[in-house]
Scaffold this active site. Structure first.
Site, mmCIF file in Angstrom:
data_model
loop_
_atom_site.group_PDB
_atom_site.id
_atom_site.type_symbol
_atom_site.label_atom_id
_atom_site.label_comp_id
_atom_site.label_asym_id
_atom_site.label_seq_id
_atom_site.Cartn_x
_atom_site.Cartn_y
_atom_site.Cartn_z
ATOM 1 N N HIS A 188 -7.904 45.291 25.942
ATOM 2 C CA HIS A 188 -7.021 44.613 24.919
ATOM 3 C C HIS A 188 -6.257 46.119 24.151
ATOM 4 C CE1 HIS A 188 -6.061 41.127 22.609
ATOM 5 N NE2 HIS A 188 -5.779 42.277 21.561
ATOM 6 N N ALA A 189 -4.995 45.676 24.108
ATOM 7 C CA ALA A 189 -4.289 46.766 23.726
ATOM 8 C C ALA A 189 -4.740 47.073 22.049
ATOM 9 C CB ALA A 189 -2.802 46.341 23.561
ATOM 10 N N HIS A 212 5.118 46.632 20.858
ATOM 11 C CA HIS A 212 4.307 46.147 19.731
ATOM 12 C C HIS A 212 3.187 47.237 19.179
ATOM 13 C CE1 HIS A 212 1.804 43.241 17.385
ATOM 14 N NE2 HIS A 212 0.819 43.986 17.771
ATOM 15 N N GLU A 213 2.752 47.753 20.305
ATOM 16 C CA GLU A 213 1.736 49.006 19.911
ATOM 17 C C GLU A 213 2.397 50.310 19.271
ATOM 18 O OE1 GLU A 213 -0.980 46.354 20.939
ATOM 19 O OE2 GLU A 213 -1.291 48.353 19.883
ATOM 20 N N HIS A 222 3.024 50.161 15.642
ATOM 21 C CA HIS A 222 1.899 50.539 14.987
ATOM 22 C C HIS A 222 2.071 52.087 14.657
ATOM 23 C CE1 HIS A 222 -0.109 46.836 14.656
ATOM 24 N NE2 HIS A 222 -0.402 46.800 15.902
ATOM 25 N N GLU A 261 1.691 44.503 11.946
ATOM 26 C CA GLU A 261 1.819 43.717 13.264
ATOM 27 C C GLU A 261 3.369 43.412 13.532
ATOM 28 O OE1 GLU A 261 -2.338 44.128 13.764
ATOM 29 O OE2 GLU A 261 -0.483 43.644 15.336
ATOM 30 N N HIS A 293 -10.299 38.627 19.480
ATOM 31 C CA HIS A 293 -10.309 38.854 18.018
ATOM 32 C C HIS A 293 -11.702 38.301 17.554
ATOM 33 C CE1 HIS A 293 -6.645 39.517 19.446
ATOM 34 N NE2 HIS A 293 -5.937 40.355 18.276
ATOM 35 N N TYR A 329 -0.988 38.020 12.304
ATOM 36 C CA TYR A 329 -0.316 37.757 13.520
ATOM 37 C C TYR A 329 0.657 36.487 13.094
ATOM 38 C CZ TYR A 329 -3.298 40.863 15.997
ATOM 39 O OH TYR A 329 -4.067 41.869 16.508
HETATM 40 O O1 LIG Z 1 -3.953 41.556 19.682
HETATM 41 C C1 LIG Z 1 -3.106 41.831 19.856
HETATM 42 C C2 LIG Z 1 -2.205 43.251 20.231
HETATM 43 C C3 LIG Z 1 -3.308 44.314 19.523
HETATM 44 C C4 LIG Z 1 -3.326 44.999 18.478
HETATM 45 O O2 LIG Z 1 -2.049 45.793 18.433
HETATM 46 O O3 LIG Z 1 -2.762 43.938 17.188
HETATM 47 C C5 LIG Z 1 -4.309 45.709 17.994
HETATM 48 C C6 LIG Z 1 -5.612 44.696 17.890
HETATM 49 C C7 LIG Z 1 -6.879 45.439 17.795
HETATM 50 C C8 LIG Z 1 -7.243 45.765 16.307
HETATM 51 C C9 LIG Z 1 -8.432 46.298 16.005
HETATM 52 C C10 LIG Z 1 -9.234 46.996 17.333
HETATM 53 C C11 LIG Z 1 -8.758 46.764 18.523
HETATM 54 C C12 LIG Z 1 -7.747 46.065 18.800
HETATM 55 N N1 LIG Z 1 -4.225 46.243 16.631
HETATM 56 C C13 LIG Z 1 -3.944 47.570 16.387
HETATM 57 O O4 LIG Z 1 -4.050 48.335 17.424
HETATM 58 C C14 LIG Z 1 -3.763 47.819 14.977
HETATM 59 C C15 LIG Z 1 -3.255 48.822 14.650
HETATM 60 C C16 LIG Z 1 -2.689 49.333 13.441
HETATM 61 C C17 LIG Z 1 -3.337 48.463 12.296
HETATM 62 C C18 LIG Z 1 -4.184 47.190 12.468
HETATM 63 C C19 LIG Z 1 -4.164 47.080 14.062
HETATM 64 N N2 LIG Z 1 -1.872 40.691 19.774
HETATM 65 C C20 LIG Z 1 -2.353 39.275 19.363
HETATM 66 C C21 LIG Z 1 -1.162 38.516 18.784
HETATM 67 C C22 LIG Z 1 0.194 38.829 19.404
HETATM 68 C C23 LIG Z 1 0.953 39.741 18.999
HETATM 69 N N3 LIG Z 1 2.192 39.772 19.785
HETATM 70 C C24 LIG Z 1 1.949 38.671 20.698
HETATM 71 C C25 LIG Z 1 2.985 38.023 21.612
HETATM 72 C C26 LIG Z 1 2.490 37.145 22.426
HETATM 73 C C27 LIG Z 1 1.281 36.700 22.238
HETATM 74 C C28 LIG Z 1 0.259 37.109 21.162
HETATM 75 C C29 LIG Z 1 0.803 38.404 20.534
HETATM 76 C C30 LIG Z 1 -2.869 38.868 20.617
HETATM 77 O O5 LIG Z 1 -2.500 39.342 21.620
HETATM 78 O O6 LIG Z 1 -3.596 37.603 20.518
HETATM 79 ZN ZN LIG Z 2 -0.954 44.874 16.621
#
Ligand SMILES: O=C(CCC(O)(O)[C@H](Cc1ccccc1)NC(=O)c1ccccc1)N[C@@H](Cc1c[nH]c2ccccc12)C(=O)O
Ligand SMILES: [Zn+2]
Length: 597
Positions: free
Chosen positions: A321-322, A351-352, A355, A379, A485, A495
């Site tokens: 998971h990214a 997206h990444e 961040h 996000e 999550h 999100y």
């Molecule tokens: O989970 C992510 C992307 C991963 C993340 O970049 O948000 C990542 C999640 C994460 C948090 C903590 C530990 C491991 C993974 N968050 C971060 O990397 C992050 C960076 C800086 C601050 C806070 C979080 N996206 C969500 C929602 C989402 C975003 N864009 C989308 C587009 C289409 C569908 C869903 C999504 C998902 O996939 O359900």
């Molecule tokens: Zn994110």
């Protein structure tokens, strides 16, 4: 007494220096676990958390004592830093810290290592990424989709269920030991500085719900055309496994079934990426080039050296998971993702990288302020940039889409196909983005418990998304566990907020870039004016309450769904016409929604 402000500032300087070092240590240990999942690496995290919890509690207590002093002498900034330091929910007892850490690493490990084996052939076991993700996207076979959907939930649900039940007990104990009502309240305060966020998001969803229901009715009709009324009822919820995504959280991956004008040439970007031999590296460089065109920073040397951007082939188990990581030393930033060469991954890369751009813009702040103005802001950065990248105009600049020609009627049809694709990613997501934490907030409040986890989950999935399980579900299942999550304990309402504010951000940036015309055609590429405005907001980090940051960028002080509604207005008109003979919405009272469709 004289000098109390100076003493406070000296205390804060020392605190922030130590916090940066400690954050870097924790980030390294997390990185080692996420890129090589093992009990030994989990144990290292656990040991560090015991020591870190004690330090957090000590510092939070000292900050509370500073706040009891004559606070009139303290600057706004000093008061804010102390306030943020007191927002801590560390467990008091070492044994509790260790148990909660163990439960979390066990849940993550089950999810990250999860594989689904085809019956009678253990040889072909499919992991979620890329295999099950691709199957959900490409299969048009009702039963094959059902097999993948159910199998993934069998593999992740029951094994995580009891771990999660115990984990929640520790989460709430941590919150209550620190004066919060429950962990849900702590999440709302620490991520948004607003314990009433749950009421605000309900009001926001009400504003976009009519448009979502129009999209839902249109998609349901298209799925009836594809699978027949035997499987998809024209007045009921949509089966959860037919929408191109394992969680039905985005529907753009079955665009070929859904686009208004399928015969109009709209080259699919994924095949263009493959035809032009795009590599993972080139996808990352393309994203970096967009940010640089705004006057934002290049990725650092360490980023390119230390990121993990492809799934390892040396047998290591990793968290695919990214995520984007900040090592709190102003040079080491990394992305971890199992990149595939396709359009959705190009979007995730933006997206990444969004961040990482935020990390770099606030790296000069004291460590306590190295966070998003609120969690939704973090996000929204990359997604906002991706709104420009996704436009036919920009994809044409990248030579990933053929010229859209001058034929007026053709352009109008391609415009609706484009808006539909964006709606299937952004609008379809909103109820999903809302319901995960509505479910978890109720779990933390005790309104949802181990006797009805799944019932309450499917209640919300029906009520907000108009989705239903294709096969019977029971309390032996734990379908929330099938979404990253929940076992990873990452809050999700961020999100939902992001998917609204990114359109507000885009409207402001397009204005700064001097764009005229509909914002769904706006591409801020190479606008340093837009870049300056964005950097100004990002550099604040969490040093100001988020309405101040929102005002710096947009001139507004609240979340305003009018931006997303304005963006999709042309599509809304199309949908209302298309749906004139449709039932809008779905039966809420389907006798027993756990019984499956
Ligand atoms: O989970 C992510 C992307 C991963 C993340 O970049 O948000 C990542 C999640 C994460 C948090 C903590 C530990 C491991 C993974 N968050 C971060 O990397 C992050 C960076 C800086 C601050 C806070 C979080 N996206 C969500 C929602 C989402 C975003 N864009 C989308 C587009 C289409 C569908 C869903 C999504 C998902 O996939 O359900
Ligand atoms: Zn994110």
């Amino acid at each position: 007494d004289a000098g109390v402000e100076e003493k406070a500032e000296a205390w804060l300087k020392d605190y922030n220096t130590k916090l940066a070092v400690r954050s870097g240590i924790a980030c390294n240990l997390n990185w080692n676990y996420e890129t090589n999942i093992s009990n030994a690496n989990a144990k290292k995290i656990e040991n560090n958390q015991v020591e870190q919890a004690e330090w957090n509690r000590k510092k939070a207590q000292e900050a509370r004592e500073w706040l009891k002093k004559k606070t009139s002498k303290f600057s706004e900034d000093t008061l804010r830093q102390f306030k943020l330091i007191t927002m801590d929910a560390s467990l008091r007892d070492d044994a509790d810290v260790r148990r909660m850490s163990y439960l979390l690493s066990q849940m993550e490990s089950i999810y990250d290592k999860g594989k689904v084996c085809r019956p009678h052939s253990e040889a072909s076991c499919l992991p979620l990424e890329p295999d099950l993700v691709n199957l959900m996207m490409t299969s048009r076979d009702y039963d094959e989709l059902l097999w993948a959907w159910k199998s993934w939930r069998d593999v992740t649900g029951p094994p995580i269920r009891d771990l999660y039940r115990e984990f929640v007990v520790f989460q709430n104990k941590a919150a209550k030991e620190n004066g919060f009502a429950d962990m849900g309240e702590f999440w709302r305060i620490s991520n948004f500085e607003d314990k009433n966020l749950d009421k605000i998001v309900d009001g926001l969803f009400d504003q976009v719900k009519p448009l979502y229901q129009q999209l839902h009715a249109y998609v349901r009709r298209k799925l009836i055309n594809q699978y027949g009324e035997k499987y998809v009822s024209p007045t009921g919820p949509i089966p959860a496994h037919l929408l191109g995504n394992m969680w039905a959280q985005q529907w753009d991956l079955i665009l070929d079934l859904l686009q208004p004008y399928p015969n109009v040439p709209s080259v699919d970007v994924t095949s263009a990426l493959k035809k032009q031999n795009y590599t993972v590296q080139k996808m990352f460089k393309t994203a970096e080039a967009f940010f640089c065109s705004l006057g934002m920073d290049n990725m650092t040397k360490e980023f390119w050296e230390k990121s993990m951007v492809v799934k390892p082939t040396d047998g290591r188990e990793v968290q695919c998971h990214a995520s984007a990581e900040d090592f709190h030393n102003a040079s080491d930033y990394r992305i971890k993702m199992c990149t595939e060469i396709d359009y959705d991954n190009l979007y995730v890369i933006h997206h990444e990288m969004g961040h990482v751009q935020y990390y770099m813009q606030y790296s000069h702040q004291p460590d306590i302020y190295r966070n998003g103005a609120n969690a939704g802001f973090h996000e929204a950065v990359g997604d906002t940039i991706a709104l420009s990248v996704a436009t036919p105009e920009h994809l044409h600049k990248l030579k990933l889409l053929d010229d859209i020609g001058d034929d007026k009627e053709l352009r109008e049809k391609q415009d609706l196909n484009f808006l539909m694709k964006m709606a299937l990613q952004k609008l379809a997501f909103l109820p999903f983005g809302l319901l995960i934490d509505k479910w978890r907030w109720d779990v933390f409040r005790g309104h949802t418990n181990a006797s009805n986890y799944n019932q309450k989950w499917w209640d919300l999935r029906l009520r907000y998304q108009g989705i239903a399980p294709p096969v019977p579900r029971s309390e032996l299942d734990f379908d929330p566990g099938a979404k990253f999550h929940v076992p990873a304990n990452v809050p999700y309402i961020r999100y939902f907020v992001s998917f609204l504010i990114q359109f507000q951000f885009q409207r402001a940036l397009c204005d700064a870039a001097g764009h005229t015309g509909p914002i769904h055609h706006c591409d801020i590429y190479q606008s340093t004016a837009a870049g300056e405005k964005l950097k100004k907001m990002l550099s604040l980090g969490s040093s100001r309450p988020w309405p101040d940051a929102m005002e710096v960028l947009t001139g507004q002080r609240e979340i305003d769904p009018s931006a997303i509604l304005e963006y999709f207005k042309p599509l809304q008109d199309f949908l209302v016409k298309e749906n004139k003979n449709e039932i809008i919405g779905w039966e809420e009272n389907s006798e027993d929604l756990m019984a499956g469709l």
